[in-house]
Design a protein around this motif. Structure first.
Motif, PDB file in Angstrom:
ATOM      1  N   ARG A  33       9.373   6.671   5.367  1.00 20.83           N
ATOM      2  CA  ARG A  33      10.498   5.746   5.513  1.00 20.83           C
ATOM      3  C   ARG A  33      10.250   4.446   4.759  1.00 20.83           C
ATOM      4  O   ARG A  33      11.165   3.907   4.118  1.00 20.83           O
ATOM      5  CB  ARG A  33      10.730   5.454   6.997  1.00 20.83           C
ATOM      6  CG  ARG A  33      11.859   4.471   7.258  1.00 20.83           C
ATOM      7  CD  ARG A  33      12.118   4.306   8.735  1.00 20.83           C
ATOM      8  NE  ARG A  33      13.121   3.289   8.982  1.00 20.83           N
ATOM      9  CZ  ARG A  33      13.549   2.933  10.191  1.00 20.83           C
ATOM     10  NH1 ARG A  33      13.052   3.530  11.269  1.00 20.83           N
ATOM     11  NH2 ARG A  33      14.459   1.989  10.335  1.00 20.83           N
ATOM     12  N   THR A  34       9.017   3.948   4.805  1.00 16.99           N
ATOM     13  CA  THR A  34       8.690   2.708   4.110  1.00 16.99           C
ATOM     14  C   THR A  34       8.814   2.876   2.606  1.00 16.99           C
ATOM     15  O   THR A  34       9.307   1.985   1.903  1.00 16.99           O
ATOM     16  CB  THR A  34       7.270   2.246   4.488  1.00 16.99           C
ATOM     17  OG1 THR A  34       7.182   2.118   5.913  1.00 16.99           O
ATOM     18  CG2 THR A  34       6.944   0.912   3.849  1.00 16.99           C
ATOM     19  N   SER A  94      -0.495   1.381  11.008  1.00 17.14           N
ATOM     20  CA  SER A  94      -0.282   2.819  10.873  1.00 17.14           C
ATOM     21  C   SER A  94      -0.068   3.213   9.418  1.00 17.14           C
ATOM     22  O   SER A  94      -0.652   4.179   8.928  1.00 17.14           O
ATOM     23  CB  SER A  94       0.919   3.243  11.723  1.00 17.14           C
ATOM     24  OG  SER A  94       1.124   4.636  11.659  1.00 17.14           O
ATOM     25  N   VAL A  95       0.761   2.461   8.706  1.00 21.00           N
ATOM     26  CA  VAL A  95       1.031   2.758   7.294  1.00 21.00           C
ATOM     27  C   VAL A  95      -0.182   2.450   6.429  1.00 21.00           C
ATOM     28  O   VAL A  95      -0.528   3.210   5.517  1.00 21.00           O
ATOM     29  CB  VAL A  95       2.261   1.958   6.820  1.00 21.00           C
ATOM     30  CG1 VAL A  95       2.349   1.952   5.298  1.00 21.00           C
ATOM     31  CG2 VAL A  95       3.530   2.555   7.414  1.00 21.00           C
ATOM     32  N   LEU A  96      -0.840   1.344   6.707  1.00 22.61           N
ATOM     33  CA  LEU A  96      -1.972   0.919   5.876  1.00 22.61           C
ATOM     34  C   LEU A  96      -3.130   1.909   5.945  1.00 22.61           C
ATOM     35  O   LEU A  96      -3.766   2.208   4.929  1.00 22.61           O
ATOM     36  CB  LEU A  96      -2.428  -0.470   6.327  1.00 22.61           C
ATOM     37  CG  LEU A  96      -3.469  -1.188   5.469  1.00 22.61           C
ATOM     38  CD1 LEU A  96      -2.953  -1.381   4.044  1.00 22.61           C
ATOM     39  CD2 LEU A  96      -3.817  -2.533   6.092  1.00 22.61           C
ATOM     40  N   TYR A  97      -3.380   2.454   7.129  1.00 22.89           N
ATOM     41  CA  TYR A  97      -4.527   3.348   7.312  1.00 22.89           C
ATOM     42  C   TYR A  97      -4.137   4.816   7.451  1.00 22.89           C
ATOM     43  O   TYR A  97      -5.014   5.679   7.506  1.00 22.89           O
ATOM     44  CB  TYR A  97      -5.326   2.919   8.551  1.00 22.89           C
ATOM     45  CG  TYR A  97      -6.107   1.643   8.354  1.00 22.89           C
ATOM     46  CD1 TYR A  97      -7.422   1.673   7.902  1.00 22.89           C
ATOM     47  CD2 TYR A  97      -5.522   0.413   8.586  1.00 22.89           C
ATOM     48  CE1 TYR A  97      -8.141   0.508   7.707  1.00 22.89           C
ATOM     49  CE2 TYR A  97      -6.232  -0.777   8.397  1.00 22.89           C
ATOM     50  CZ  TYR A  97      -7.534  -0.713   7.955  1.00 22.89           C
ATOM     51  OH  TYR A  97      -8.241  -1.870   7.758  1.00 22.89           O
ATOM     52  N   GLY A  98      -2.843   5.106   7.540  1.00 20.49           N
ATOM     53  CA  GLY A  98      -2.420   6.489   7.747  1.00 20.49           C
ATOM     54  C   GLY A  98      -2.863   7.016   9.089  1.00 20.49           C
ATOM     55  O   GLY A  98      -3.244   8.184   9.226  1.00 20.49           O
ATOM     56  N   SER A 148       0.824  -1.209   0.000  1.00 24.77           N
ATOM     57  CA  SER A 148       0.000   0.000   0.000  1.00 24.77           C
ATOM     58  C   SER A 148       0.860   1.261   0.000  1.00 24.77           C
ATOM     59  O   SER A 148       0.448   2.296  -0.531  1.00 24.77           O
ATOM     60  CB  SER A 148      -0.935   0.008   1.207  1.00 24.77           C
ATOM     61  OG  SER A 148      -0.242   0.345   2.395  1.00 24.77           O
ATOM     62  N   ALA A 149       2.048   1.171   0.609  1.00 29.45           N
ATOM     63  CA  ALA A 149       2.934   2.343   0.675  1.00 29.45           C
ATOM     64  C   ALA A 149       3.410   2.760  -0.710  1.00 29.45           C
ATOM     65  O   ALA A 149       3.781   3.920  -0.919  1.00 29.45           O
ATOM     66  CB  ALA A 149       4.129   2.048   1.572  1.00 29.45           C
ATOM     67  N   ALA A 169       2.941   9.650   9.184  1.00 28.05           N
ATOM     68  CA  ALA A 169       3.534  10.245   7.978  1.00 28.05           C
ATOM     69  C   ALA A 169       5.012   9.912   7.882  1.00 28.05           C
ATOM     70  O   ALA A 169       5.526   9.600   6.804  1.00 28.05           O
ATOM     71  CB  ALA A 169       3.320  11.751   7.979  1.00 28.05           C
ATOM     72  N   ALA A 170       5.715   9.967   9.015  1.00 26.89           N
ATOM     73  CA  ALA A 170       7.147   9.648   9.010  1.00 26.89           C
ATOM     74  C   ALA A 170       7.379   8.186   8.659  1.00 26.89           C
ATOM     75  O   ALA A 170       8.309   7.854   7.907  1.00 26.89           O
ATOM     76  CB  ALA A 170       7.742   9.961  10.380  1.00 26.89           C
TER      77      ALA A 170
END
Length: 235
Positions: A87-88, A108-112, A48-49, A82-83
Motif C-alpha cells: 500500500r505504501t 513494520s514497513v522499515l523492517y518488514g 525505504s518502501a 507485506a500488505a
C-alpha cells in the motif's frame, strides 16, 4: 504487569524459527500531535518502501511460506507487513491513523516485520497464539456493519478468552481490542521468522520504543523476547 503471551506447542512444530518481541505499555496517554522522532521515522520508512531491501524481502518471503503452511494464500491475504508495504508503494506514503499506530506501521514497513497492537483494557486474559478449530468467534466489520466471523480450521490465530483477536497469524485484527485514542494500557507484538535475527528484531523494537517515548514521556514500557526455548520456561 508485563504481558507474556502463550504460544501453543503446535506453532513450534510448524515454525520452530518463530520468535517475537512483546512490548507492554502502561499510562500511554499519547499526544495527538506528532513528534520530530515520529516524523523522521515515517520519512525513513516511506523512503525505504521505494527501494529494494534484501533483508526485508527475505523476511516477508518467509511469512509467505508460513501462510502457505497453514493453507492460506499470501498473494490473496498477505501478512500485515507485506500488505502495508504494498500500500505504501502504491500511495507513496504510509496511511496516517494515529501517532502510535503510525509509529508501529512505520517500523513494520522499515523492517518488514508484522506489528500488532491491542488495547489491554478490552482484552480478556493472556494472549494466546493457537491453531484454530474453526468455531472461535472473530468480531469484525463487513460493508461497515459489525459481524461475527470465524477462522478456518487449522488457521493460526491470536486469541484471548473471548475469541480470536487477529486472524491468519497477523493478517487482520478484530474490532473489539483495537487501539483507540482512549487506550492507556497497550500490548504490542513484533513477530519474526528466520532469517530475521533476534538482534534485528530488538533493533526494530528499540526504534519503536524511542518514538513512543517521544510521543508520551510518561509511558511505562516493558519488553521481552520470546522464542521456543524461552517460551518453554515461561509456560
Amino acid at each position: 504487569m508485563h504481558v507474556i503471551p502463550h504460544i501453543t506447542s503446535d506453532i513450534w512444530v510448524q515454525r520452530p524459527d518463530f520468535h517475537l518481541l512483546s512490548i507492554t505499555l502502561r499510562h500511554a496517554q499519547v499526544q495527538t500531535e506528532t513528534s520530530t522522532a515520529l516524523s523522521e521515522l515515517l520519512a525513513e520508512a516511506e523512503a525505504s518502501a521505494r527501494q529494494d531491501d534484501a533483508l526485508r524481502d527475505a523476511h516477508l518471503a518467509a511469512w509467505g511460506e508460513a501462510y502457505r503452511g497453514f493453507g492460506a494464500k499470501p498473494n490473496r491475504t498477505p501478512c500485515s507487513a507485506a500488505a502495508l508495504l504494498k500500500r505504501t508503494r502504491k500511495d507513496g506514503t504510509l496511511p496516517r491513523i494515529s501517532p502510535l499506530v503510525d509509529a508501529y506501521n512505520a517500523v513494520s514497513v522499515l523492517y518488514g516485520v508484522p506489528v500488532g497492537g491491542e488495547d489491554l483494557d478490552r482484552y480478556a486474559g493472556r494472549p494466546r497464539l493457537i491453531v484454530a478449530k474453526g468455531d472461535e468467534p472473530f468480531d469484525t466489520n463487513q460493508n461497515g456493519a459489525p459481524v461475527v466471523d470465524h477462522p478456518d480450521p487449522g488457521e493460526i490465530a491470536w486469541c484471548d478468552e473471548r475469541g480470536v483477536t487477529c486472524r491468519r497469524w497477523n493478517w487482520r485484527q478484530g474490532h473489539r481490542t483495537m487501539i483507540t485514542a482512549e487506550s492507556r494500557a497497550l500490548w504490542l507484538v513484533l513477530e519474526a521468522l528466520a532469517p530475521m535475527t533476534p538482534t534485528r528484531l530488538q533493533e526494530a523494537g528499540s526504534r519503536l520504543e524511542d518514538v513512543i517515548s517521544s510521543l508520551c514521556p510518561t509511558v511505562e514500557i516493558a519488553t521481552s523476547h520470546l522464542d521456543q526455548m524461552t517460551a518453554n520456561l515461561s509456560a
